[in-house]
Design an enzyme around this catalytic site. Structure first.
Site, PDB file in Angstrom:
ATOM      1  N   ASP A  76       0.824  -1.188   0.058  1.00  0.00           N
ATOM      2  CA  ASP A  76      -0.062  -0.055  -0.046  1.00  0.00           C
ATOM      3  C   ASP A  76       0.742   1.222   0.188  1.00  0.00           C
ATOM      4  O   ASP A  76       0.261   2.352  -0.271  1.00  0.00           O
ATOM      5  CB  ASP A  76      -0.952   0.069   1.260  1.00  0.00           C
ATOM      6  CG  ASP A  76      -1.839  -1.089   1.127  1.00  0.00           C
ATOM      7  OD1 ASP A  76      -2.483  -1.482   0.115  1.00  0.00           O
ATOM      8  OD2 ASP A  76      -2.051  -1.793   2.430  1.00  0.00           O
TER       9      ASP A  76
ATOM     10  N   ARG B 119       0.090  -9.514  -4.190  1.00  0.00           N
ATOM     11  CA  ARG B 119       0.909  -9.792  -3.182  1.00  0.00           C
ATOM     12  C   ARG B 119       1.763 -10.916  -3.525  1.00  0.00           C
ATOM     13  O   ARG B 119       2.832 -11.170  -2.542  1.00  0.00           O
ATOM     14  CB  ARG B 119       0.239 -10.033  -1.953  1.00  0.00           C
ATOM     15  CG  ARG B 119      -0.527  -9.049  -1.374  1.00  0.00           C
ATOM     16  CD  ARG B 119      -0.485  -8.769   0.112  1.00  0.00           C
ATOM     17  NE  ARG B 119      -0.909  -9.843   0.747  1.00  0.00           N
ATOM     18  CZ  ARG B 119      -2.219 -10.019   1.665  1.00  0.00           C
ATOM     19  NH1 ARG B 119      -2.913  -8.992   1.644  1.00  0.00           N
ATOM     20  NH2 ARG B 119      -2.303 -11.089   2.059  1.00  0.00           N
TER      21      ARG B 119
END
Length: 357
Positions: A136, A284
């Site tokens: 993020d 991810r």
């Protein structure tokens, strides 16, 4: 010289965790007597004394390997002071494990929640170094976190792949990008992937303006529209709700995610066919991109240097492309968000991208 260090990866996994640990250990190669203990599955390993000694062989060939060789788990910061189901004091247990192994330092790799617990342990008197990990890029005090650019490449590729099918069928496509509270990943992926509309948590959207942008493209002869939507995107109406009322609405939510609600409203207002793509945890996964391999190596080496200097209680950050030690007391608990006045937002709007505001 003898050094005993612990390594711990906590929170969601991401690319370059292994590369960063490798940077730390290789950065300490001049230490003649080095012992490295890897705590299994994040703070759980530290709490329950689950660890294993790692050797140089463990760090060979992992520069390009995704995930984490010692495992990870989520341990909410707000529950760290709450005893477990058997009444165990977690903080006391972590300290006991640390002192039992006679560690000189514990190197913790993780995001915001992980960092808050790292700071708690610093306040309890342990020698801590934190390394900023998250896709993020929302950690205060560092320009960049490792994992962000690798996830960006995956999210951008998802948008790239959607272009041909969207153009072929003349549809509206929503690509949902990870990011509950911060929209950096969605903003950059949307820009890099050529999205027409970008919706992020920091800029509440008006669904009528979103639909107006879609209609405008149709009127201009464009066959399709692509929206990059953060999983934490929020409407202007919902943004006005109190936390209590919004939580109540979420509990009664009939959609799998915000993208499905947006899709339904777009179809109702415009009559366009809408399809949704959710790359999810692929963002991810996989190997770290070259940028993250370099960043992780630099951050890991920076942590090693701090250990050699016995300068603890810091996050190893990158600021203006230079490695910097930022005191955990100054950055823990703070979130780095996207400012609606950010130059990147301004540039996106200048080229015609709508943010639904």
């Amino acid at each position: 010289m003898k050094k005993r260090i612990g390594l711990l990866t906590s929170g969601g996994d991401c690319q370059a965790l292994n590369a960063t640990m490798r940077g730390v250990v290789k950065g300490l190669s001049s230490v003649e007597d080095l012992e490295v203990y890897g705590f299994e599955d994040g703070y759980k390993g530290l709490i329950y004394g689950k660890y294993r000694m790692l050797t140089s062989r463990d760090f060979s060939g992992i520069l390009t390997q995704g995930g984490t060789i010692i495992g990870t788990s989520r341990q909410p910061f707000k529950l760290m002071r709450v005893p477990d189901e058997k009444g165990l004091d977690k903080v006391a247990a972590m300290k006991q494990t640390y002192y039992k192994l006679c560690l000189d330092c514990l190197v913790i790799l993780g995001g915001n929640g992980t960092q808050k617990t790292a700071n708690l342990l610093r306040e309890e008197g342990l020698n801590i170094i934190h390394l900023p990990k998250t896709i993020d890029n929302d950690i205060f005090g560092t320009d960049m976190t490792f994992g962000f650019n690798s996830a960006l490449a995956i999210a951008t590729n998802a948008i790239d792949q959607i272009h041909t099918t969207a153009a072929s069928h003349g549809r509206v496509f929503i690509v949902e990008v990870m990011g509950h509270k911060v929209g950096s990943l969605t903003l950059y992926a949307g820009l890099a992937g050529g999205a027409d509309i970008i919706l992020i948590p920091e800029i509440p959207y008006d669904i009528k303006k979103v639909c107006s942008a879609i209609k405008g493209r149709t009127k201009a002869g464009k066959r399709f529209t692509i929206l990059a939507v953060a999983e934490g995107a929020i409407s202007k109406e919902d943004a006005k709700l109190s936390k209590k009322d919004f939580k109540k609405k979420v509990e009664q939510y009939k959609y799998p995610s915000v993208s499905y609600e947006i899709a339904e409203k777009i179809q109702e207002i415009t009559g366009c066919e809408v399809r949704i793509t959710v790359p999810g945890h692929t963002q991810r996964g996989g190997e770290p991109c070259p940028y993250d391999r370099v960043l992780s190596t630099r951050l890991g080496a920076g942590a090693a240097e701090a250990i050699m200097d016995e300068d603890y209680g810091n996050m190893i950050a990158i600021v203006n492309n230079k490695i910097k030690r930022v005191p955990l007391a100054e950055c823990a608990g703070k979130l780095k968000t996207v400012s609606p006045k950010d130059q990147t937002i301004k540039a996106a709007k200048q080229i015609g991208i709508s943010f639904g505001d």
